[in-house]
Write a protein that holds these residues in place. Structure first.
Motif, PDB file in Angstrom:
ATOM      1  N   GLU A  15       0.845  -1.190   0.000  1.00 27.67           N
ATOM      2  CA  GLU A  15       0.000   0.000   0.000  1.00 27.67           C
ATOM      3  C   GLU A  15       0.882   1.243   0.000  1.00 27.67           C
ATOM      4  OE1 GLU A  15      -2.849   0.139   3.161  1.00 27.67           O
ATOM      5  OE2 GLU A  15      -4.138   1.527   2.064  1.00 27.67           O
ATOM      6  N   GLY A  16       0.544   2.185  -0.874  1.00 26.50           N
ATOM      7  CA  GLY A  16       1.330   3.404  -0.998  1.00 26.50           C
ATOM      8  C   GLY A  16       2.388   3.344  -2.073  1.00 26.50           C
ATOM      9  N   ALA A  17       2.696   2.152  -2.536  1.00 31.70           N
ATOM     10  CA  ALA A  17       3.693   2.007  -3.599  1.00 31.70           C
ATOM     11  C   ALA A  17       3.055   2.312  -4.947  1.00 31.70           C
ATOM     12  CB  ALA A  17       4.265   0.593  -3.597  1.00 31.70           C
ATOM     13  N   SER A  18       3.914   2.535  -5.941  1.00 35.40           N
ATOM     14  CA  SER A  18       3.409   2.784  -7.286  1.00 35.40           C
ATOM     15  C   SER A  18       3.084   1.471  -7.980  1.00 35.40           C
ATOM     16  CB  SER A  18       4.446   3.564  -8.097  1.00 35.40           C
ATOM     17  OG  SER A  18       5.618   2.779  -8.252  1.00 35.40           O
ATOM     18  N   LEU A  19       2.277   1.589  -9.025  1.00 32.40           N
ATOM     19  CA  LEU A  19       1.791   0.400  -9.728  1.00 32.40           C
ATOM     20  C   LEU A  19       1.884   0.617 -11.231  1.00 32.40           C
ATOM     21  CD1 LEU A  19       0.117  -2.310  -9.799  1.00 32.40           C
ATOM     22  CD2 LEU A  19      -1.912  -0.839  -9.909  1.00 32.40           C
ATOM     23  N   GLU A  20       2.295  -0.420 -11.938  1.00 32.35           N
ATOM     24  CA  GLU A  20       2.185  -0.412 -13.395  1.00 32.35           C
ATOM     25  C   GLU A  20       1.748  -1.788 -13.848  1.00 32.35           C
ATOM     26  OE1 GLU A  20       5.671   0.558 -15.756  1.00 32.35           O
ATOM     27  OE2 GLU A  20       4.384   1.204 -17.402  1.00 32.35           O
ATOM     28  N   LEU A  21       0.644  -1.842 -14.563  1.00 32.73           N
ATOM     29  CA  LEU A  21       0.131  -3.078 -15.142  1.00 32.73           C
ATOM     30  C   LEU A  21       0.337  -3.010 -16.647  1.00 32.73           C
ATOM     31  CD1 LEU A  21      -3.212  -3.516 -13.159  1.00 32.73           C
ATOM     32  CD2 LEU A  21      -0.918  -4.329 -12.585  1.00 32.73           C
ATOM     33  N   ARG A  22       0.899  -4.081 -17.192  1.00 30.91           N
ATOM     34  CA  ARG A  22       1.271  -4.061 -18.597  1.00 30.91           C
ATOM     35  C   ARG A  22       0.161  -4.611 -19.498  1.00 30.91           C
ATOM     36  NH1 ARG A  22       6.666  -7.196 -19.148  1.00 30.91           N
ATOM     37  NH2 ARG A  22       5.728  -8.537 -17.542  1.00 30.91           N
ATOM     38  N   CYS A  23       0.102  -4.047 -20.687  1.00 29.96           N
ATOM     39  CA  CYS A  23      -0.859  -4.490 -21.692  1.00 29.96           C
ATOM     40  C   CYS A  23      -0.238  -4.284 -23.061  1.00 29.96           C
ATOM     41  CB  CYS A  23      -2.157  -3.697 -21.581  1.00 29.96           C
ATOM     42  SG  CYS A  23      -3.333  -4.006 -22.914  1.00 29.96           S
ATOM     43  N   ASN A  24      -0.220  -5.343 -23.853  1.00 37.08           N
ATOM     44  CA  ASN A  24       0.213  -5.246 -25.246  1.00 37.08           C
ATOM     45  C   ASN A  24      -0.932  -5.712 -26.136  1.00 37.08           C
ATOM     46  OD1 ASN A  24       2.984  -6.048 -23.653  1.00 37.08           O
ATOM     47  ND2 ASN A  24       3.294  -4.577 -25.299  1.00 37.08           N
ATOM     48  N   TYR A  25      -1.086  -5.049 -27.268  1.00 34.60           N
ATOM     49  CA  TYR A  25      -2.214  -5.366 -28.132  1.00 34.60           C
ATOM     50  C   TYR A  25      -1.724  -5.620 -29.548  1.00 34.60           C
ATOM     51  CZ  TYR A  25      -1.620  -0.692 -29.944  1.00 34.60           C
ATOM     52  OH  TYR A  25      -1.088   0.418 -30.523  1.00 34.60           O
ATOM     53  N   LEU A  76      -1.146   0.565 -17.652  1.00 36.80           N
ATOM     54  CA  LEU A  76      -1.930   1.269 -16.628  1.00 36.80           C
ATOM     55  C   LEU A  76      -1.022   1.597 -15.452  1.00 36.80           C
ATOM     56  CD1 LEU A  76      -4.907   2.047 -15.717  1.00 36.80           C
ATOM     57  CD2 LEU A  76      -4.897  -0.161 -14.529  1.00 36.80           C
ATOM     58  N   ARG A  77      -1.155   2.804 -14.929  1.00 38.72           N
ATOM     59  CA  ARG A  77      -0.294   3.222 -13.818  1.00 38.72           C
ATOM     60  C   ARG A  77      -1.110   3.923 -12.733  1.00 38.72           C
ATOM     61  NH1 ARG A  77       3.530   5.299 -18.170  1.00 38.72           N
ATOM     62  NH2 ARG A  77       2.609   7.351 -17.783  1.00 38.72           N
ATOM     63  N   LYS A  78      -0.569   3.827 -11.530  1.00 37.25           N
ATOM     64  CA  LYS A  78      -1.112   4.598 -10.410  1.00 37.25           C
ATOM     65  C   LYS A  78       0.056   4.917  -9.486  1.00 37.25           C
ATOM     66  CE  LYS A  78      -4.824   4.876  -7.029  1.00 37.25           C
ATOM     67  NZ  LYS A  78      -6.080   4.281  -6.499  1.00 37.25           N
ATOM     68  N   PRO A  79       0.206   6.169  -9.086  1.00 41.22           N
ATOM     69  CA  PRO A  79       1.380   6.559  -8.297  1.00 41.22           C
ATOM     70  C   PRO A  79       1.391   5.997  -6.878  1.00 41.22           C
ATOM     71  CG  PRO A  79      -0.046   8.454  -8.701  1.00 41.22           C
ATOM     72  CD  PRO A  79      -0.600   7.323  -9.491  1.00 41.22           C
ATOM     73  N   SER A  80       0.213   5.797  -6.281  1.00 43.68           N
ATOM     74  CA  SER A  80       0.158   5.335  -4.898  1.00 43.68           C
ATOM     75  C   SER A  80      -1.075   4.445  -4.740  1.00 43.68           C
ATOM     76  CB  SER A  80       0.087   6.532  -3.940  1.00 43.68           C
ATOM     77  OG  SER A  80      -0.035   6.101  -2.592  1.00 43.68           O
ATOM     78  N   VAL A  81      -0.823   3.171  -4.501  1.00 44.48           N
ATOM     79  CA  VAL A  81      -1.913   2.188  -4.456  1.00 44.48           C
ATOM     80  C   VAL A  81      -2.583   2.180  -3.080  1.00 44.48           C
ATOM     81  CG1 VAL A  81      -2.389  -0.279  -4.502  1.00 44.48           C
ATOM     82  CG2 VAL A  81      -0.940   0.723  -6.245  1.00 44.48           C
ATOM     83  N   HIS A  82      -3.893   2.023  -3.083  1.00 42.27           N
ATOM     84  CA  HIS A  82      -4.694   1.931  -1.862  1.00 42.27           C
ATOM     85  C   HIS A  82      -5.178   0.501  -1.705  1.00 42.27           C
ATOM     86  CE1 HIS A  82      -8.318   2.692   0.667  1.00 42.27           C
ATOM     87  NE2 HIS A  82      -7.500   3.566   1.236  1.00 42.27           N
ATOM     88  N   TRP A  83      -5.440   0.074  -0.482  1.00 38.24           N
ATOM     89  CA  TRP A  83      -5.873  -1.307  -0.255  1.00 38.24           C
ATOM     90  C   TRP A  83      -7.129  -1.629  -1.063  1.00 38.24           C
ATOM     91  CZ3 TRP A  83     -10.772  -2.167   1.426  1.00 38.24           C
ATOM     92  CH2 TRP A  83     -11.427  -1.109   2.084  1.00 38.24           C
ATOM     93  N   ARG A 105      -4.294  -9.999 -11.650  1.00 36.74           N
ATOM     94  CA  ARG A 105      -4.849  -9.885 -10.290  1.00 36.74           C
ATOM     95  C   ARG A 105      -3.900  -9.079  -9.426  1.00 36.74           C
ATOM     96  NH1 ARG A 105      -5.007 -13.504  -5.738  1.00 36.74           N
ATOM     97  NH2 ARG A 105      -3.970 -15.105  -6.960  1.00 36.74           N
ATOM     98  N   LEU A 106      -4.419  -8.040  -8.817  1.00 38.84           N
ATOM     99  CA  LEU A 106      -3.615  -7.161  -7.971  1.00 38.84           C
ATOM    100  C   LEU A 106      -3.908  -7.447  -6.510  1.00 38.84           C
ATOM    101  CD1 LEU A 106      -1.712  -4.737  -7.504  1.00 38.84           C
ATOM    102  CD2 LEU A 106      -3.742  -3.267  -7.620  1.00 38.84           C
ATOM    103  N   THR A 107      -2.860  -7.765  -5.767  1.00 27.72           N
ATOM    104  CA  THR A 107      -2.941  -7.911  -4.318  1.00 27.72           C
ATOM    105  C   THR A 107      -2.205  -6.744  -3.690  1.00 27.72           C
ATOM    106  OG1 THR A 107      -3.045 -10.318  -4.435  1.00 27.72           O
ATOM    107  CG2 THR A 107      -2.340  -9.367  -2.348  1.00 27.72           C
ATOM    108  N   VAL A 108      -2.783  -6.136  -2.665  1.00 25.64           N
ATOM    109  CA  VAL A 108      -2.165  -5.000  -1.984  1.00 25.64           C
ATOM    110  C   VAL A 108      -1.804  -5.418  -0.567  1.00 25.64           C
ATOM    111  CG1 VAL A 108      -2.424  -2.605  -1.265  1.00 25.64           C
ATOM    112  CG2 VAL A 108      -3.511  -3.403  -3.385  1.00 25.64           C
ATOM    113  N   LYS A 109      -0.521  -5.339  -0.242  1.00 25.19           N
ATOM    114  CA  LYS A 109      -0.053  -5.669   1.104  1.00 25.19           C
ATOM    115  C   LYS A 109      -0.166  -4.451   2.002  1.00 25.19           C
ATOM    116  CE  LYS A 109       4.092  -6.881   0.106  1.00 25.19           C
ATOM    117  NZ  LYS A 109       5.486  -7.412   0.236  1.00 25.19           N
ATOM    118  N   PRO A 110      -0.562  -4.672   3.259  1.00 24.86           N
ATOM    119  CA  PRO A 110      -0.664  -3.528   4.179  1.00 24.86           C
ATOM    120  C   PRO A 110       0.696  -2.948   4.519  1.00 24.86           C
ATOM    121  CG  PRO A 110      -1.275  -5.571   5.273  1.00 24.86           C
ATOM    122  CD  PRO A 110      -1.017  -5.921   3.849  1.00 24.86           C
TER     123      PRO A 110
END
Lengths: 110, 117
Positions: A15-25, A76-83, A105-110
């Motif tokens: 939680e609070g870390a940045s996120l990037e999910l990849r997608c190629n088409y 897809l990106r998000k600067p700070s992930v929430h639970w 599937r995204l899992t968020v650790k506390p």
């Protein structure tokens, strides 16, 4: 034929870390691109979409995605992930017959 | 504005039976698409209905059929159910202009969970 690849089946971030999910088409023309989120047992909610114009797209819940034609990517990106962001994320391409990736599937650790 | 609704929420059938799933599109929408989402997979496009006619079909056999009604609601019918038909069936509605031009974004319903025993 159009297709979508999401290389990461499962991602875990703190939680609070940045996120990037990849997608190629793969698509013959300029694609319509989408990111959806799905919580367990629920339908799909649109996070953002790209039809044309600015290649950096802002969506809901603080998400953004960047269309890179040269790399055939729409990450897809998000600067700070929430639970509450823990869910399944799907990238999709197309119009009439939308093609979805297999999901990440995204899992968020506390 | 009423969103996309689907009925029933859950359904259990046995192999060989027939099933009908229903979808009410969002107000102002004239196009309905159906998707099958097997467990752990992304949705797969079944078909789309526009102006009460099929307007595109994915790689599904003819035992998957549909209807769209004048009020733009829709049904998905599956005959001779097989175990592999067990999935979440999603309906999505959208608006396409009457010249058949580009479709606006699709809004999804919550889905119908079908279990085939």
């Amino acid at each position: 034929a159009q297709s979508v690849t999401q290389p990461d089946i499962h991602i875990t971030v703190s939680e609070g870390a940045s996120l990037e999910l990849r997608c190629n088409y793969s698509y013959g023309a300029t694609p319509y691109l989408f990111w959806y989120v799905q919580s367990p047992g629920q339908g799909l909610q649109l996070l953002l979409k790209y039809f044309s114009g600015d290649t950096l797209v802002q969506g809901i819940k603080g998400f953004e995605a960047e269309f890179k034609r040269s790399q055939s990517s729409f990450n897809l990106r998000k600067p700070s992930v929430h639970w509450s962001d823990a869910a399944e994320y799907f990238c999709a391409v197309g119009g009439n017959d939308m093609r979805f990736g297999a999901g990440t599937r995204l899992t968020v650790k506390p | 504005e009423t969103g996309v609704t689907q009925s029933p929420t859950h359904l259990i059938k046995t192999r060989g039976q027939q099933v009908t799933l229903r979808c009410s599109s969002q107000s102002g929408h004239n196009t309905v698409s159906w998707y099958q989402q097997a467990l752990g997979q992304g949705p797969q496009f079944i078909f789309q209905y526009y102006r009460e006619e099929e307007n595109g079909r994915g790689n599904f056999p003819p035992r998957f059929s549909g209807l769209q009604f004048p009020n733009y609601s829709s049904e998905l019918n599956v005959n001779a159910l097989e175990l592999d038909d067990s999935a979440l069936y999603l309906c999505a509605s959208s608006f396409r202009d009457w010249s058949g031009g580009a479709e606006d974004e699709q809004f999804f319903g919550p889905g119908t969970r079908l279990t085939v025993l």
